[in-house]
Write a protein that holds these residues in place. Structure first.
Motif: not given
Length: 293
Positions: A85-102
């Motif tokens: 629930v919440g920001p998608t892995p893609a959105e977290w990836a953009a914030l964290l500077g990583t790919d979605e899986a990581f």
């Protein structure tokens, strides 16, 4: 923090010298997630309360130090089927500077480690609810099984009909252990408010004492050499000092500089010292002066 450098103990000074003269190679930094668990305090500067664990003195890393809940990413955190629930892995990836899986793994590690080390679970049965009580013996059995790597985080949540509430987390920043250290981490720091109805518990096998402290008391104890903290923990407390509520901290996270901080060693005739960014040195001096005043 009135001095822009910090003297290193003899063992770490020896590691720094060995790295500088080329007799030692750096080790890879293990990826980790840390959660600054907060609750509202007296509404004054430094009044926000933070949850701290003191690591056992025989631990291989940060022995005797007071830290936030957290730990290394492991293979269980990469499960793409976990409830979310919440920001998608893609959105977290953009914030964290990583790919979605990581990115997914870093967020999962943050929630899992917080539950393992404090008993607090940032998860709920619906998109706008959080489990209210995790203190029963059945919860403790699951927590121990997770800590012992006997079950996966996904299966634990599925069996209880829960999903990760990743919207309850905010990214605060990241720190990388100095290159000369024998054990290194690339730690992402998240912040979260203690969910209503939940309570922290002294449960982690890696700590011998836990405590909720106002930020000003934690800073004062470190400055008075009554408590040990690594620079990332201490500096994070300083950065949150002027926020008067957990809501302010969560809002402030959106405007943070997310460039990783990696302290360096400076070796002189009188020993080896650890440097940190000037802005954090100035912040420490300012907070110390105001606390004295």
């Amino acid at each position: 923090m009135t001095d822009p450098t910090r003297r290193l103990p003899d063992d770490l000074a020896a590691h720094a010298r060995a790295f500088t003269d080329g007799t030692r190679e750096p080790v890879d930094a293990r990826h980790a997630s840390t959660v600054v668990l907060l609750r509202d305090g007296d509404g004054q500067p430094g009044g926000l309360e933070v949850y701290l664990l003191r690591r056992h003195v025989d631990m291989a890393f940060a022995a005797g130090m007071c830290v936030f809940p957290g730990g290394g990413v492991d293979k269980r955190d990469f499960d793409a089927d976990i409830g979310w629930v919440g920001p998608t892995p893609a959105e977290w990836a953009a914030l964290l500077g990583t790919d979605e899986a990581f990115a997914r793994a870093l967020v999962c590690a943050a929630v899992r480690e917080t539950f393992e080390e404090s008993g607090v679970l940032l998860a709920g049965p619906t998109t706008d609810s959080v489990v209210e009580d995790t203190t029963g013996e059945d919860w403790e059995e699951d927590r121990r099984a997770l800590e012992g790597r006997e079950i996966s985080f996904t299966s634990f949540l599925d069996r209880r009909g829960l999903k990760l509430r990743t919207d309850l987390l905010r990214l605060w920043g990241s720190w990388v252990t100095p290159v000369f250290e024998p054990r290194r981490f690339n730690a992402r720091f998240f912040v979260a408010q203690l969910p209503a109805g939940q309570a922290t518990r002294d449960v982690s096998t890696e700590s011998d004492h836990v405590v909720w402290l106002p930020l000003r008391e934690a800073i004062r104890a470190v400055d008075a050499h009554e408590m040990l903290m690594l620079p990332p923990t201490y500096c994070t407390c300083l950065e949150m000092f002027d926020h008067l509520s957990t809501a302010e901290v969560l809002d402030a996270a959106a405007g943070r500089d997310l460039v990783a901080v990696e302290p360096q060693a400076v070796i002189g005739d009188d020993g080896a010292y650890l440097t940190i960014p000037d802005r954090l040195v100035r912040l420490g001096e300012d907070v110390a002066a105001r606390m004295r005043g």
